[in-house]
Design an enzyme around this catalytic site. Structure first.
Site, short mmCIF file in Angstrom:
data_model
loop_
_atom_site.label_atom_id
_atom_site.label_comp_id
_atom_site.label_asym_id
_atom_site.label_seq_id
_atom_site.Cartn_x
_atom_site.Cartn_y
_atom_site.Cartn_z
N GLN A 175 0.93 -1.15 0.18
CA GLN A 175 0.04 0.21 0.15
C GLN A 175 0.76 1.41 0.08
O GLN A 175 2.03 1.37 0.51
CB GLN A 175 -0.97 -0.19 1.10
N VAL B 150 -12.10 7.90 8.75
CA VAL B 150 -12.28 8.96 8.01
C VAL B 150 -13.77 9.66 7.92
O VAL B 150 -14.58 8.77 8.08
CB VAL B 150 -11.60 8.91 6.50
N ALA C 3 -6.28 11.74 4.15
CA ALA C 3 -5.15 10.41 4.14
C ALA C 3 -5.99 9.70 2.86
O ALA C 3 -7.27 9.40 2.45
CB ALA C 3 -5.51 9.53 5.32
N1 DAH Z 1 -6.57 1.39 4.97
C1 DAH Z 1 -7.81 1.00 4.13
C2 DAH Z 1 -7.62 -0.20 3.61
O1 DAH Z 1 -6.64 -0.75 3.94
C3 DAH Z 1 -7.43 2.04 3.09
C4 DAH Z 1 -7.57 3.62 3.41
C5 DAH Z 1 -8.98 4.13 3.26
C6 DAH Z 1 -6.47 4.26 3.92
C7 DAH Z 1 -9.24 5.56 3.71
C8 DAH Z 1 -6.94 5.70 4.02
C9 DAH Z 1 -8.04 6.26 4.15
O2 DAH Z 1 -5.72 6.29 4.60
O3 DAH Z 1 -8.18 7.33 4.53
O4 DAH Z 1 -8.48 -0.54 2.91
#
Ligand code: DAH
Length: 337
Positions: free
Chosen positions: A208, A251, A305
């Site tokens: 990621q 968020v 983010a």
């Molecule tokens: N962490 C989430 C996932 O792995 C993806 C994500 C969504 C990251 C929203 C973020 C965010 O920083 O604001 O599915």
């Protein structure tokens, strides 16, 4: 043997010598300690007349000199011939060469370099967070308490001490907020882990790219701008960005970020599964409680983010059919890029 005879014989033998070893034998036979010349010299005292002894000495020495010169010349000639033969026998310019092994950089590493470069120019600093993480940073402090249903989506490997293999790079958010003061601009490009039924689109290990920006008046407009800029840089100028409302506990509001398919430009094709769009990231404005967990006052500051899927993006861009290729370490794969 008289002196003239021995001269003729020596010069003949020298001329006939066909190798350096032959020539050495000839030299020993004539100029060696027990050779012909020494033999002749040793006979000089037997000559009765002083004059004859003188003449004989002069004659023998001049013959010796001639032999030495002839030996030297022949030696040079044979060495030259030897070199030519070595040249011909051991260096075949028509034989195929041994091609050197040239390495190449893994496509994900190449992409990471590109991302680092681009975002560091926008003022983002690189941050690292542990792969083996405390439950709080991966879940609790991101509004995902132990009984939250979204934990099902983010199942992973747990240790008995409560730590877990992080399921996303979002574990860096609260860590970085606690270490820094706004304005905060950080990015992470790294591995994550999940319990998955492994198939061409799902891998237990994946990558990621997370970005966190906290400052006064951070807005959805900036999120939109950054997403758009990034997608255009990676997929080309024609790409468009689409936000869809999507729920993530950390968020508010949350969005799914889609990119217009660069192959059909939205018409629908095989690559995008007739959708015209790819879902490529989760994003949003950082939840006030998450800011508070990071020691930041949500009345003064806001943040954006995103968590972006580089595997997916590279699969689309480079036409890679199976996510597992990225993580199998097969050189035949890595060398293609
Ligand atoms: N962490 C989430 C996932 O792995 C993806 C994500 C969504 C990251 C929203 C973020 C965010 O920083 O604001 O599915």
């Amino acid at each position: 043997m008289n002196v003239v005879e021995s001269e003729v014989k020596a010069l003949e033998e020298i001329a006939r010598a066909s190798s350096l070893a032959d020539l050495e034998e000839v030299r020993l036979r004539h100029l060696g300690r027990n050779g012909v010349i020494n033999q002749l010299l040793s006979e000089i005292p037997e000559l009765p007349r002083q004059e004859d002894r003188k003449t004989a000495g002069g004659l023998i020495n001049s013959v010796k000199e001639k032999i030495e010169n002839a030996l030297e010349e022949k030696d040079r000639e044979l060495k030259k011939k030897d070199l030519k033969e070595i040249d011909r026998s051991s260096f075949d310019i028509t034989s195929p060469g041994i091609s050197p092994h040239v390495g190449s950089i893994h496509p994900l590493t190449q992409f990471r370099e590109f991302v680092r470069d681009t975002f560091s120019r926008l003022g983002f600093e690189e941050a690292y967070a542990p792969h083996l993480e405390e439950d709080e940073y991966n879940f609790g402090l991101l509004n995902i308490p132990p009984d939250h249903p979204s934990r099902d989506l983010w199942d992973t490997l747990y240790l008995e001490d409560g730590r877990a293999m992080r399921t996303h790079t979002s574990n860096m958010q609260v860590r970085e907020m606690r270490r820094r003061k706004p304005p905060i601009r950080v990015m992470t490009f790294d591995r994550c882990f999940r319990y998955e039924n492994v198939d061409p689109h799902h891998s237990h290990t994946f990558t990621q790219f997370e970005v966190l920006y906290v400052d006064k008046d951070v807005s959805m407009g900036q999120l939109r701008f950054l997403s758009d800029l990034f997608l255009k840089l990676v997929l080309g100028e024609k790409t468009k960005t689409r936000f869809r409302p999507k729920y993530y506990p950390f968020v508010e509001p949350g969005v799914g970020v889609d990119a217009l398919c660069p192959f059909c430009e939205g018409k629908g094709c095989r690559v995008c599964g007739m959708e015209g769009w790819f879902e490529i990231a989760g994003a949003g404005l950082v939840h006030p409680q998450v800011l508070r967990n990071g020691g930041i006052d949500p009345k003064v500051y806001s943040g954006l983010a995103w968590g972006f899927g580089p595997d997916r993006m590279l699969m689309i861009k480079l036409g890679i059919e199976d996510i597992r290729y990225f993580y199998e370490g097969d050189l035949r794969f890595a060398k293609q890029f």
